[in-house]
Design a protein around this motif. Structure first.
Motif, PDB file in Angstrom:
ATOM      1  N   ALA A  29      11.961 -27.203 -34.424  1.00  0.00           N
ATOM      2  CA  ALA A  29      12.474 -25.860 -34.128  1.00  0.00           C
ATOM      3  C   ALA A  29      11.312 -24.901 -33.838  1.00  0.00           C
ATOM      4  O   ALA A  29      10.141 -25.206 -34.082  1.00  0.00           O
ATOM      5  N   PHE A  30      11.658 -23.744 -33.374  1.00  0.00           N
ATOM      6  CA  PHE A  30      10.742 -22.620 -33.168  1.00  0.00           C
ATOM      7  C   PHE A  30      10.731 -21.762 -34.421  1.00  0.00           C
ATOM      8  O   PHE A  30      11.816 -21.484 -34.951  1.00  0.00           O
TER       9      PHE A  30
ATOM     10  N   LEU B  19      16.423 -29.877 -33.313  1.00  0.00           N
ATOM     11  CA  LEU B  19      16.968 -28.799 -34.132  1.00  0.00           C
ATOM     12  C   LEU B  19      16.655 -27.460 -33.471  1.00  0.00           C
ATOM     13  O   LEU B  19      15.494 -27.172 -33.158  1.00  0.00           O
ATOM     14  N   SER B  20      17.661 -26.697 -33.210  1.00  0.00           N
ATOM     15  CA  SER B  20      17.563 -25.363 -32.615  1.00  0.00           C
ATOM     16  C   SER B  20      16.821 -25.402 -31.281  1.00  0.00           C
ATOM     17  O   SER B  20      17.335 -25.972 -30.323  1.00  0.00           O
ATOM     18  N   MET B  21      15.595 -24.871 -31.167  1.00  0.00           N
ATOM     19  CA  MET B  21      14.874 -24.979 -29.895  1.00  0.00           C
ATOM     20  C   MET B  21      14.739 -26.442 -29.488  1.00  0.00           C
ATOM     21  O   MET B  21      14.815 -26.767 -28.288  1.00  0.00           O
TER      22      MET B  21
ATOM     23  N   TYR C  49      17.723 -27.179 -27.587  1.00  0.00           N
ATOM     24  CA  TYR C  49      17.699 -26.648 -26.205  1.00  0.00           C
ATOM     25  C   TYR C  49      16.941 -27.617 -25.300  1.00  0.00           C
ATOM     26  O   TYR C  49      17.326 -27.847 -24.144  1.00  0.00           O
TER      27      TYR C  49
ATOM     28  N   ARG D  35      22.579 -24.557 -29.994  1.00  0.00           N
ATOM     29  CA  ARG D  35      23.720 -24.089 -29.206  1.00  0.00           C
ATOM     30  C   ARG D  35      23.410 -24.286 -27.731  1.00  0.00           C
ATOM     31  O   ARG D  35      22.247 -24.225 -27.324  1.00  0.00           O
TER      32      ARG D  35
ATOM     33  N   ARG E  45      13.429 -11.220 -27.448  1.00  0.00           N
ATOM     34  CA  ARG E  45      12.403 -12.270 -27.329  1.00  0.00           C
ATOM     35  C   ARG E  45      11.106 -11.688 -26.748  1.00  0.00           C
ATOM     36  O   ARG E  45      10.024 -12.006 -27.218  1.00  0.00           O
TER      37      ARG E  45
ATOM     38  N   MET F 160      10.875 -13.735 -39.097  1.00  0.00           N
ATOM     39  CA  MET F 160      11.815 -14.846 -38.909  1.00  0.00           C
ATOM     40  C   MET F 160      12.274 -15.540 -40.173  1.00  0.00           C
ATOM     41  O   MET F 160      13.415 -16.005 -40.240  1.00  0.00           O
TER      42      MET F 160
ATOM     43  N   LEU G 261      15.758 -17.806 -41.171  1.00  0.00           N
ATOM     44  CA  LEU G 261      15.711 -19.263 -40.997  1.00  0.00           C
ATOM     45  C   LEU G 261      16.414 -19.999 -42.131  1.00  0.00           C
ATOM     46  O   LEU G 261      16.961 -21.078 -41.924  1.00  0.00           O
TER      47      LEU G 261
ATOM     48  N   MET H 136      12.346 -19.704 -23.804  1.00  0.00           N
ATOM     49  CA  MET H 136      13.721 -19.769 -24.326  1.00  0.00           C
ATOM     50  C   MET H 136      14.584 -18.685 -23.715  1.00  0.00           C
ATOM     51  O   MET H 136      15.779 -18.887 -23.473  1.00  0.00           O
TER      52      MET H 136
ATOM     53  N   LEU I 170      21.854 -18.016 -37.276  1.00  0.00           N
ATOM     54  CA  LEU I 170      21.258 -18.005 -35.925  1.00  0.00           C
ATOM     55  C   LEU I 170      22.086 -18.847 -34.960  1.00  0.00           C
ATOM     56  O   LEU I 170      22.302 -18.456 -33.807  1.00  0.00           O
TER      57      LEU I 170
ATOM     58  N   HIS J  45      19.641 -22.199 -41.437  1.00  0.00           N
ATOM     59  CA  HIS J  45      19.293 -22.710 -40.102  1.00  0.00           C
ATOM     60  C   HIS J  45      18.432 -23.972 -40.159  1.00  0.00           C
ATOM     61  O   HIS J  45      18.276 -24.644 -39.150  1.00  0.00           O
TER      62      HIS J  45
HETATM   63  C1  MLT Z   1      14.710 -22.108 -33.549  1.00  0.00           C
HETATM   64  O1  MLT Z   1      14.978 -22.310 -34.732  1.00  0.00           O
HETATM   65  O2  MLT Z   1      14.250 -23.008 -32.813  1.00  0.00           O
HETATM   66  C2  MLT Z   1      14.932 -20.737 -32.998  1.00  0.00           C
HETATM   67  O3  MLT Z   1      15.531 -19.930 -33.947  1.00  0.00           O
HETATM   68  C3  MLT Z   1      15.760 -20.829 -31.780  1.00  0.00           C
HETATM   69  C4  MLT Z   1      15.958 -19.504 -31.130  1.00  0.00           C
HETATM   70  O4  MLT Z   1      15.202 -18.555 -31.372  1.00  0.00           O
HETATM   71  O5  MLT Z   1      16.887 -19.406 -30.308  1.00  0.00           O
END
Ligand code: MLT
Length: 256
Positions: free
Chosen positions: A23-24, A88-90, A93, A115, A127, A146, A150, A182, A209, A235
């Motif tokens: 994740a980020f 996970l998360s990022m 993506y 998501r 962002r 953050m 998280l 992102m 999140l 998260h």
């Molecule tokens: C993450 O956990 O990777 C970030 O919260 C993703 C996001 O900022 O969209």
């Protein structure tokens, strides 16, 4: 597309290969509980993504397509034709982007606390503001912003300290690059119905999140999917409730 980067990565264990995307704004170290638990049965490939950990952090926005190109180059280098892919998360993506670029490389999918949709205009502006905070105030300011989002309110001080350490290990350039990338990520929602591989969707009960409603929507859209909600986690359920998260992974992987 810019040049692909040589990623720093962990390659450990024996068995079917499992590629895990962090994740980020964390690093591959966030997967340590799963690396420890799964290495007896799986070969874990766990990279630091572009901009994070021990991988270089070039300037510019990190497009999801660029992250994916880095990962395909890594799979080529390791001569791995197919892997189970978890993000996970990022990381999720980027998993959606890998599915677009190289669906033949993905045998199974784990989508954790992620998501498919894009950012709102307000989200994109946030962002960019955070990218500038990273650049002017450093990674510590991003950690302050953050960490409360998280993890669930019940998360231990020890876990918060661990997360802070992971975030402080990243460069402001890498954090800003991922934020700007992102913000421009494509919409993966139309791709969900075409996902045919076995898919595990995992979400922390208290994730704000990428909330359980997002996980339920993905579960409804992906035919061969299983949904697991992890109690008492936000998260980052893999770190907040590592035993429950790993157990969900083990049950899913054992069925493949
Ligand atoms: C993450 O956990 O990777 C970030 O919260 C993703 C996001 O900022 O969209």
């Amino acid at each position: 597309m810019g040049n692909v980067l040589q990623l720093a990565y962990t390659d450990i264990g024996q068995g079917a290969p499992l590629l895990l995307l962090h994740a980020f704004p964390l690093t591959r170290a966030m997967w340590q509980p799963q690396i420890t638990a799964l290495q007896a049965t799986h070969r874990l490939i766990v990279p630091d993504l572009r901009g994070f950990g021990a991988t270089a952090a070039p300037p510019g926005a990190y497009m999801m397509a660029q992250f994916a190109a880095d990962l395909i180059a890594l799979l080529d280098q390791l001569e791995l034709p197919q892997v189970a892919l978890g993000g996970l998360s990022m990381g999720g993506y980027i998993a959606f982007e890998l599915l677009r670029q190289a669906p033949e490389r993905i045998a199974a999918l784990i989508l954790a606390d992620t998501r498919p949709g894009t950012d709102t205009t307000e989200g994109q502006a946030r962002r960019e503001a955070n990218a500038q905070i990273a650049e002017t105030q450093g990674a510590a300011a991003i950690a302050e912003l953050m960490i409360p989002n998280l993890v669930a309110p019940s998360a231990t001080a020890e876990l918060r300290t661990t997360l802070r350490g992971l975030i402080l290990g990243n460069s402001p350039t890498g954090i800003a690059g991922a934020l700007r990338g992102m913000a421009q990520r494509p919409d993966s929602t139309p791709d969900l119905a075409a996902i045919r591989v076995p898919t595990l969707i995992v979400v922390g009960e208290h994730d704000t999140l990428t909330p359980p409603s997002e996980a339920a929507a993905m579960h409804a859209a992906i035919a061969a999917s299983t949904l697991v909600t992890i109690p008492a986690a936000g998260h980052l359920p893999n770190l907040e409730q590592p035993a429950a998260f790993t157990n969900a992974l083990q049950q899913f992987l054992a069925r493949l």
